[in-house]
Design a protein around this motif. Structure first.
Motif, PDB file in Angstrom:
ATOM      1  N   PHE A 140      11.004   3.537   7.459  1.00  5.14           N
ATOM      2  CA  PHE A 140      12.822   4.328   8.155  1.00  5.14           C
ATOM      3  C   PHE A 140      13.231   1.972   8.487  1.00  5.14           C
ATOM      4  CE2 PHE A 140       8.547   6.554   9.359  1.00  5.14           C
ATOM      5  CZ  PHE A 140       9.162   7.446   9.365  1.00  5.14           C
ATOM      6  N   ASP A 141      14.550   2.490   8.727  1.00  3.74           N
ATOM      7  CA  ASP A 141      14.806   0.926   9.246  1.00  3.74           C
ATOM      8  C   ASP A 141      14.611   0.765  10.164  1.00  3.74           C
ATOM      9  OD1 ASP A 141      16.972   2.454   6.982  1.00  3.74           O
ATOM     10  OD2 ASP A 141      18.643   3.149   8.243  1.00  3.74           O
ATOM     11  N   GLY A 142      14.148  -0.852  10.042  1.00  2.00           N
ATOM     12  CA  GLY A 142      14.207  -1.254  10.860  1.00  2.00           C
ATOM     13  C   GLY A 142      12.552  -2.313  10.522  1.00  2.00           C
ATOM     14  N   SER A 143      12.059  -2.150   9.873  1.00  2.00           N
ATOM     15  CA  SER A 143      10.682  -2.139   9.307  1.00  2.00           C
ATOM     16  C   SER A 143      10.547  -2.433   8.017  1.00  2.00           C
ATOM     17  CB  SER A 143       9.926  -0.943  10.215  1.00  2.00           C
ATOM     18  OG  SER A 143       8.470  -1.945   9.849  1.00  2.00           O
ATOM     19  N   ASP A 144      10.047  -3.228   7.353  1.00  2.00           N
ATOM     20  CA  ASP A 144       8.757  -3.503   6.219  1.00  2.00           C
ATOM     21  C   ASP A 144       7.832  -2.341   5.735  1.00  2.00           C
ATOM     22  OD1 ASP A 144      10.917  -5.355   5.584  1.00  2.00           O
ATOM     23  OD2 ASP A 144       9.543  -7.076   5.912  1.00  2.00           O
ATOM     24  N   LEU A 145       7.072  -1.868   6.606  1.00  2.00           N
ATOM     25  CA  LEU A 145       6.331  -0.917   6.995  1.00  2.00           C
ATOM     26  C   LEU A 145       6.209  -0.056   5.831  1.00  2.00           C
ATOM     27  CD1 LEU A 145       5.120  -0.383   9.845  1.00  2.00           C
ATOM     28  CD2 LEU A 145       4.086  -2.164   8.432  1.00  2.00           C
ATOM     29  N   ASN A 146       5.775   0.518   5.049  1.00  2.00           N
ATOM     30  CA  ASN A 146       6.140   1.400   4.187  1.00  2.00           C
ATOM     31  C   ASN A 146       5.197   2.850   4.629  1.00  2.00           C
ATOM     32  OD1 ASN A 146       2.897   1.627   3.550  1.00  2.00           O
ATOM     33  ND2 ASN A 146       3.231   0.891   1.193  1.00  2.00           N
ATOM     34  N   LEU A 147       4.955   3.918   4.002  1.00  2.00           N
ATOM     35  CA  LEU A 147       4.138   4.801   4.639  1.00  2.00           C
ATOM     36  C   LEU A 147       3.302   4.904   5.695  1.00  2.00           C
ATOM     37  CD1 LEU A 147       5.050   8.241   5.821  1.00  2.00           C
ATOM     38  CD2 LEU A 147       4.729   9.306   3.208  1.00  2.00           C
ATOM     39  N   ALA A 148       2.234   4.558   4.612  1.00  2.00           N
ATOM     40  CA  ALA A 148       0.774   4.618   4.551  1.00  2.00           C
ATOM     41  C   ALA A 148       1.262   3.618   6.097  1.00  2.00           C
ATOM     42  CB  ALA A 148       0.559   3.476   3.139  1.00  2.00           C
ATOM     43  N   GLY A 149       1.922   2.451   6.003  1.00  2.00           N
ATOM     44  CA  GLY A 149       2.055   1.137   7.032  1.00  2.00           C
ATOM     45  C   GLY A 149       2.298   2.339   8.123  1.00  2.00           C
ATOM     46  N   TRP A 150       3.190   2.995   8.159  1.00  2.00           N
ATOM     47  CA  TRP A 150       3.283   3.620   9.565  1.00  2.00           C
ATOM     48  C   TRP A 150       2.233   4.552  10.241  1.00  2.00           C
ATOM     49  CZ3 TRP A 150       6.133   1.983  13.793  1.00  2.00           C
ATOM     50  CH2 TRP A 150       8.185   1.936  13.419  1.00  2.00           C
ATOM     51  N   THR A 151       1.363   4.976   8.945  1.00  2.00           N
ATOM     52  CA  THR A 151       0.863   6.392   9.470  1.00  2.00           C
ATOM     53  C   THR A 151      -0.668   5.053   9.894  1.00  2.00           C
ATOM     54  OG1 THR A 151       1.244   7.725   7.778  1.00  2.00           O
ATOM     55  CG2 THR A 151      -1.017   7.795   8.131  1.00  2.00           C
ATOM     56  N   ARG A 152      -1.075   4.294   9.519  1.00  2.00           N
ATOM     57  CA  ARG A 152      -1.941   3.411   9.995  1.00  2.00           C
ATOM     58  C   ARG A 152      -1.739   3.338  11.383  1.00  2.00           C
ATOM     59  NH1 ARG A 152      -5.127  -1.442  10.033  1.00  2.00           N
ATOM     60  NH2 ARG A 152      -6.685  -1.617   9.866  1.00  2.00           N
ATOM     61  N   LYS A 153      -0.341   2.972  11.816  1.00  2.00           N
ATOM     62  CA  LYS A 153      -0.071   2.243  12.816  1.00  2.00           C
ATOM     63  C   LYS A 153       0.365   2.938  13.743  1.00  2.00           C
ATOM     64  CE  LYS A 153       3.905  -0.129  15.294  1.00  2.00           C
ATOM     65  NZ  LYS A 153       4.944  -0.954  15.159  1.00  2.00           N
ATOM     66  N   LEU A 154       0.285   4.166  13.464  1.00  2.00           N
ATOM     67  CA  LEU A 154       0.830   6.012  14.709  1.00  2.00           C
ATOM     68  C   LEU A 154      -0.695   5.898  14.747  1.00  2.00           C
ATOM     69  CD1 LEU A 154       4.265   6.897  13.352  1.00  2.00           C
ATOM     70  CD2 LEU A 154       3.627   5.890  15.524  1.00  2.00           C
ATOM     71  N   THR A 155      -1.358   5.824  13.580  1.00  2.00           N
ATOM     72  CA  THR A 155      -2.583   7.215  14.164  1.00  2.00           C
ATOM     73  C   THR A 155      -4.089   6.636  14.591  1.00  2.00           C
ATOM     74  OG1 THR A 155      -3.422   7.233  11.730  1.00  2.00           O
ATOM     75  CG2 THR A 155      -1.699   8.605  12.574  1.00  2.00           C
ATOM     76  N   GLY A 156      -3.712   5.130  13.786  1.00  2.00           N
ATOM     77  CA  GLY A 156      -5.250   4.037  14.200  1.00  2.00           C
ATOM     78  C   GLY A 156      -6.416   4.475  13.115  1.00  2.00           C
ATOM     79  N   ARG A 157      -5.579   5.688  11.958  1.00  2.00           N
ATOM     80  CA  ARG A 157      -6.656   6.119  11.136  1.00  2.00           C
ATOM     81  C   ARG A 157      -6.339   4.990  10.136  1.00  2.00           C
ATOM     82  NH1 ARG A 157      -8.153   9.034  15.158  1.00  2.00           N
ATOM     83  NH2 ARG A 157      -8.577  10.969  14.972  1.00  2.00           N
ATOM     84  N   PRO A 158      -7.171   4.997   8.898  1.00  2.00           N
ATOM     85  CA  PRO A 158      -7.023   4.248   7.852  1.00  2.00           C
ATOM     86  C   PRO A 158      -6.343   5.119   7.362  1.00  2.00           C
ATOM     87  CG  PRO A 158      -9.453   4.698   8.393  1.00  2.00           C
ATOM     88  CD  PRO A 158      -9.047   5.462   8.909  1.00  2.00           C
ATOM     89  N   ALA A 159      -5.638   3.863   5.797  1.00  2.00           N
ATOM     90  CA  ALA A 159      -4.581   5.169   5.640  1.00  2.00           C
ATOM     91  C   ALA A 159      -4.096   4.460   3.859  1.00  2.00           C
ATOM     92  CB  ALA A 159      -3.344   4.497   6.019  1.00  2.00           C
ATOM     93  N   ILE A 160      -3.735   4.839   3.059  1.00  2.00           N
ATOM     94  CA  ILE A 160      -4.192   5.342   1.367  1.00  2.00           C
ATOM     95  C   ILE A 160      -2.899   4.979   1.065  1.00  2.00           C
ATOM     96  CG2 ILE A 160      -4.931   5.606  -0.694  1.00  2.00           C
ATOM     97  CD1 ILE A 160      -7.598   7.319   0.542  1.00  2.00           C
ATOM     98  N   THR A 161      -2.361   3.929   0.163  1.00  2.00           N
ATOM     99  CA  THR A 161      -1.198   3.630  -0.174  1.00  2.00           C
ATOM    100  C   THR A 161      -1.157   4.159  -1.680  1.00  2.00           C
ATOM    101  OG1 THR A 161       0.867   2.639   0.045  1.00  2.00           O
ATOM    102  CG2 THR A 161      -1.166   1.013  -1.076  1.00  2.00           C
TER     103      THR A 161
END
Length: 375
Positions: free
Chosen positions: A279-300
């Motif tokens: 998403f615009d405004g952040s360097d996080l990729n999809l897995a990064g956002w997923t971890r941030k939003l859910t608190g669950r482990p994320a696989i990229t």
């Protein structure tokens, strides 16, 4: 082409060798073998060549193997009689041998449970008489071409996922991954482009998660509390690379939160190039956002170690090597927890061992002919 040693050489083992917990499972390192369909299982039965294929990569240091997609027990689930199935006495016996061999080699393994939905064409094996089914009977391009699922159809498919998960635990697997990505059945419910339902399974983004939530809940109820349930999802769809489930982090959170609440232990966020921000405004990729939003482990996942996205492989194109310094940076700052590697591990069964030992000079570029390799 080879990649010259970089600062990654000295720290790859340190960063990638850290254990990680997925519910009750401890994975010895951060390297995941991504699921890759190969069609080497005649009659849907994984044979000795499939056993050795996975065991060889586990022996070389892959921490967690996610198998190629394997069909759940529903007649409309598949499109090929050479793609493995996760039902039937002979098929499950073959999979039990795979799990046993991977464990003997020191690895962990989960099957990817799969229903293709409206990707199916009429008359395709393994059950030619079965119709294509989906949330609204629509293909990815919006064309009609199959059956809109009734409540009975939905219940049958949910039960098929649950049974497959229970069988996976029974025959010795370490968890399961649910294929909710790339425009297949679960994703067809999640995506507005293919879900035009006006009942409880359609509508806003949260309503469109209901089918996936019911699958997760049924799977969770069918296995032990500590048995990991991984959910793979994507924004893009097969041949529809610009498709998106969520345009903002808020929309993504609305989709992922019900899934996490239902019992997903980890999310496998599929992208074509892991280094691109979601998403615009952040360097996080999809897995990064997923971890941030859910608190669950994320696989990229997405072109790890290679400069060129995977879709070109199906056109017979190769890919040059790409360094992993930025990947290690992201892992060090806990943007995500694990990294799934596809073509690079398909190309070289020893990829994990070489990377963990800092032997980057021994890596070679990707040759598309590896897609047909049995090794």
């Amino acid at each position: 082409m080879t990649v010259a040693p970089t600062d990654a050489t000295g720290r790859a083992a340190e960063v990638l060798s850290r254990p990680v917990a997925l519910n009750g499972l401890t994975v010895p390192n951060r390297i995941v073998m991504a699921p890759m369909t190969r069609q080497f299982s005649p009659g849907g039965v994984p044979g000795e060549d499939v056993v050795s294929y996975y065991a060889r990569r586990a022996a070389a240091g892959v921490g967690l193997i996610v198998t190629e997609g394997t069909y759940v027990d529903h007649p409309s689930a598949g499109i090929s009689d050479r793609i493995p199935r996760f039902h039937g006495e002979e098929q499950l016996a073959g999979w039990a041998k795979v799990a046993e061999a991977v464990h003997a080699a020191g690895g962990r393994i989960v099957p990817q449970l799969w229903h293709v939905g409206m990707v199916r064409e009429q008359g395709q094996p393994p059950f030619p008489e079965a119709p294509a089914v989906g949330p609204s009977g629509l293909r990815l391009d919006g064309a009609e071409g199959g059956k809109e699922m009734t409540q009975a159809d939905i219940d049958d498919v949910v039960a098929a996922f649950a049974k497959a998960a229970a069988d996976a635990e029974r025959i010795g697997f370490d968890g399961v991954e649910l294929h909710g990505a790339h425009g297949y059945l679960i994703d067809q419910f999640l995506w507005a482009g293919t879900n035009r339902r006006t009942d409880a399974y359609g509508g806003d983004p949260v309503a469109r998660t209901r089918f996936a939530v019911e699958v997760v809940q049924a799977v969770r109820a069918a296995v032990s509390p500590g048995f990991p349930v991984v959910f793979r999802f994507s924004q893009w769809k097969t041949n529809h690379y610009g498709a998106r489930l969520a345009e903002t982090p808020e929309e993504l959170e609305a989709i992922l939160t019900p899934l996490a609440t239902a019992g997903v232990d980890a999310f496998h966020a599929s992208t074509r190039r892991y280094w691109l921000p979601e998403f615009d405004g952040s360097d996080l990729n999809l897995a990064g956002w997923t971890r941030k939003l859910t608190g669950r482990p994320a696989i990229t996942v997405g072109s790890v170690g290679l400069d060129g996205e995977f879709g070109r492989a199906f056109l017979g194109e190769g890919a040059e090597l790409r360094g992993i310094d930025d990947l290690l940076d992201r892992l060090e700052r806990d943007e995500f927890d694990m990294v799934a590697v596809g073509r690079a591990v398909l190309q070289d069964p020893e990829w994990a061992a070489k990377v963990l030992a800092g032997r980057f000079d021994e890596l070679t570029s990707y040759d598309a002919a590896s897609l047909t390799s049995l090794s």
